[in-house]
Design an enzyme around this catalytic site. Sequence first.
Site, mmCIF file in Angstrom:
data_model
loop_
_atom_site.group_PDB
_atom_site.id
_atom_site.type_symbol
_atom_site.label_atom_id
_atom_site.label_comp_id
_atom_site.label_asym_id
_atom_site.label_seq_id
_atom_site.Cartn_x
_atom_site.Cartn_y
_atom_site.Cartn_z
ATOM 1 N N GLY A 1 1.036 -1.076 -0.131
ATOM 2 C CA GLY A 1 0.025 0.246 -0.199
ATOM 3 C C GLY A 1 0.992 0.994 0.329
ATOM 4 O O GLY A 1 2.114 1.058 -0.265
ATOM 5 N N ASP A 2 -0.002 2.682 -0.080
ATOM 6 C CA ASP A 2 0.902 4.003 -0.750
ATOM 7 C C ASP A 2 1.603 4.230 -1.289
ATOM 8 O O ASP A 2 3.001 4.476 -1.295
ATOM 9 C CB ASP A 2 1.176 3.585 1.450
ATOM 10 C CG ASP A 2 0.912 3.485 2.924
ATOM 11 O OD1 ASP A 2 -0.410 4.497 2.571
ATOM 12 O OD2 ASP A 2 1.018 2.925 3.225
ATOM 13 N N THR B 1 -6.603 0.415 11.351
ATOM 14 C CA THR B 1 -6.617 1.647 11.624
ATOM 15 C C THR B 1 -7.455 1.686 12.505
ATOM 16 O O THR B 1 -7.444 3.236 13.066
ATOM 17 C CB THR B 1 -6.498 2.442 10.650
ATOM 18 O OG1 THR B 1 -8.172 1.690 9.409
ATOM 19 C CG2 THR B 1 -5.521 2.029 8.914
ATOM 20 N N THR C 1 -5.496 -6.311 5.259
ATOM 21 C CA THR C 1 -6.824 -5.657 5.438
ATOM 22 C C THR C 1 -7.567 -7.137 5.532
ATOM 23 O O THR C 1 -7.075 -8.348 5.339
ATOM 24 C CB THR C 1 -6.693 -5.200 4.097
ATOM 25 O OG1 THR C 1 -7.447 -4.238 4.520
ATOM 26 C CG2 THR C 1 -6.818 -5.811 2.426
ATOM 27 N N GLY D 1 -6.139 6.199 1.762
ATOM 28 C CA GLY D 1 -5.579 7.111 1.679
ATOM 29 C C GLY D 1 -4.910 7.407 0.237
ATOM 30 O O GLY D 1 -3.983 6.469 0.249
ATOM 31 N N HIS D 2 -5.066 8.441 -0.203
ATOM 32 C CA HIS D 2 -5.451 8.975 -1.893
ATOM 33 C C HIS D 2 -4.855 9.769 -1.649
ATOM 34 O O HIS D 2 -5.774 10.406 -1.166
ATOM 35 C CB HIS D 2 -6.266 8.185 -3.041
ATOM 36 C CG HIS D 2 -6.130 7.079 -2.742
ATOM 37 N ND1 HIS D 2 -7.189 6.243 -3.569
ATOM 38 C CD2 HIS D 2 -5.014 5.633 -2.711
ATOM 39 C CE1 HIS D 2 -6.531 5.061 -3.885
ATOM 40 N NE2 HIS D 2 -5.802 5.136 -2.953
ATOM 41 N N ARG E 1 0.531 7.959 10.831
ATOM 42 C CA ARG E 1 1.407 7.233 10.997
ATOM 43 C C ARG E 1 2.866 6.709 9.865
ATOM 44 O O ARG E 1 2.812 7.383 8.677
ATOM 45 C CB ARG E 1 1.385 5.419 11.812
ATOM 46 C CG ARG E 1 0.464 5.623 12.285
ATOM 47 C CD ARG E 1 -0.470 3.925 12.593
ATOM 48 N NE ARG E 1 -1.045 3.559 11.664
ATOM 49 C CZ ARG E 1 -2.034 2.139 11.371
ATOM 50 N NH1 ARG E 1 -1.555 1.055 11.943
ATOM 51 N NH2 ARG E 1 -1.890 1.800 10.188
ATOM 52 N N ALA E 2 3.863 6.917 10.564
ATOM 53 C CA ALA E 2 4.884 7.017 9.867
ATOM 54 C C ALA E 2 5.300 5.847 9.277
ATOM 55 O O ALA E 2 5.159 5.011 10.404
ATOM 56 C CB ALA E 2 6.224 7.306 11.134
ATOM 57 N N LYS F 1 -1.077 5.477 -5.812
ATOM 58 C CA LYS F 1 -2.093 4.884 -6.357
ATOM 59 C C LYS F 1 -3.201 6.357 -6.320
ATOM 60 O O LYS F 1 -3.857 6.048 -7.766
ATOM 61 C CB LYS F 1 -3.144 3.368 -5.752
ATOM 62 C CG LYS F 1 -2.319 2.710 -5.886
ATOM 63 C CD LYS F 1 -3.220 1.650 -5.419
ATOM 64 C CE LYS F 1 -3.725 1.246 -3.744
ATOM 65 N NZ LYS F 1 -2.538 1.611 -2.591
ATOM 66 N N GLN G 1 -5.290 -0.374 -0.415
ATOM 67 C CA GLN G 1 -4.181 -0.873 0.002
ATOM 68 C C GLN G 1 -3.648 -2.193 -1.215
ATOM 69 O O GLN G 1 -3.119 -1.225 -1.986
ATOM 70 C CB GLN G 1 -5.198 -2.698 1.033
ATOM 71 C CG GLN G 1 -5.219 -1.684 2.229
ATOM 72 C CD GLN G 1 -6.687 -1.357 2.505
ATOM 73 O OE1 GLN G 1 -7.601 -1.472 0.979
ATOM 74 N NE2 GLN G 1 -7.211 0.206 2.593
ATOM 75 N N ASP H 1 12.475 10.690 -7.611
ATOM 76 C CA ASP H 1 13.260 10.250 -7.774
ATOM 77 C C ASP H 1 13.585 10.527 -6.270
ATOM 78 O O ASP H 1 14.438 11.367 -5.659
ATOM 79 C CB ASP H 1 12.451 12.353 -7.942
ATOM 80 C CG ASP H 1 11.401 12.366 -7.396
ATOM 81 O OD1 ASP H 1 10.068 11.092 -7.003
ATOM 82 O OD2 ASP H 1 10.493 13.037 -6.100
#
Length: 430
Positions: free
Chosen positions: A12-13, A130, A239, A40-41, A303-304, A16, A224, A333
Amino acid sequence: MSNVAVIGAQWGDEGKGKIVDWLSERADVVVRFQGGHNAGHTLVIGNQTFKLSLLPSGVVRKGKLSVIGNGVVVDPWAFVAEKQRIEEQGIVLTPEDLQVSEVAALILPVHRMLDQARESARGDKKIGTTGRGIGPAYEDKVGRRAIRVGDLAEPETVKAKAAYLAEHHNAYLRGLGQPEIDADKLVAELMEIAPKILPYACRVSERLDAARRAGKRILFEGAQAVMLDVDHGTYPFVTSSNTVAGQAATGSGIGPTSIGTVLGIAKAYTTRVGEGPFPTELTDEIGKLLGERGREFGVVTGRARRCGWFDAVMVRQAVRTGGITGIALTKLDVLDGLTELKVCTGYKLDGETIDYFPAGMGAQQRVEPIYETIEGWSESTKGARSWGQLPAPAIKYIRRVEELIGAPVTLLSTSPEREDTILMEDPFAD
């Protein structure tokens, strides 16, 4: 033209949101097909940043139909709150622009309570959810106890289901020392929120079939990622839904032959939020650098994220189980300026070399990465919009990633800005 399903190829993350937004300009319909408001997007469009959790990424584009499919679990209060936030940013959403499957299951206050109480009771063995009630809502769906979106139009149905939910969950809540469900209160809360969500309720399967028959382009948006899939991920640190491309059909009510291209999203390195195995995790200065440069903080939780080198074993497995036909590689990058890079090409498990992510919890924790070192680059790739603007070592890195994961990189993202994207192959092309 082909329809496209977008899924995460790591944990995830992966970015997307930007990719779906970039693709949605060319789509007619954007469909969320699984998960809940734990996704989360972040979309950056001009000088505006939109943070979405439940709504499809297509909502920020005029003239696009956004759909929440039956595979999503919907918190009606989160739906109303997020819709209001987006409208405050100038995006007007009507039932013509946004539709919710009438058979999608609802997330209720009791689900959040159960989620948080369970995590607390697990102590140091927590899953890392979460706490938004996603898992318990799916449990009630599978247990045939769920209150669904369409039920809100039938007060007597809601009343009967609320009583059954209270009967089922209260014994457990009592054992945890938590407040029990007040069925009458739950019914009153649902009847209050019903008029705000029912206008958006729709027979999604029929609407999507009509769009398909009319030759409309449909973009299926996953939440996810494959390695968080409840069947194929790093169980139990996963999940509560299937995240692979096959769920795009099940979670929207359209046949699997209508899916078309499957675009997997992967970062040029690896991140993970919460608990669970992470073979290539870096706890040194490089890991810290990746986190800072990549702004690796959860959109939903803040959260980190844990950071590490690119894990080709994991992504190769995701390509296979997810049905991925091409990869969108993001955040290249972030690697700028590193003199050398490492890519995980295999694992060591109890002295044996393996080329897959093992299923056992203990084995997942014991695997050690086998690295290949690749030359880094000093030039900046940030904002590159053509292949020719990339330094030669960066191109070499991408080509090696393609070889290791068994899938082509068909799209490359070089910054959060939607236009900073290099297209090698059109996902919508037949």
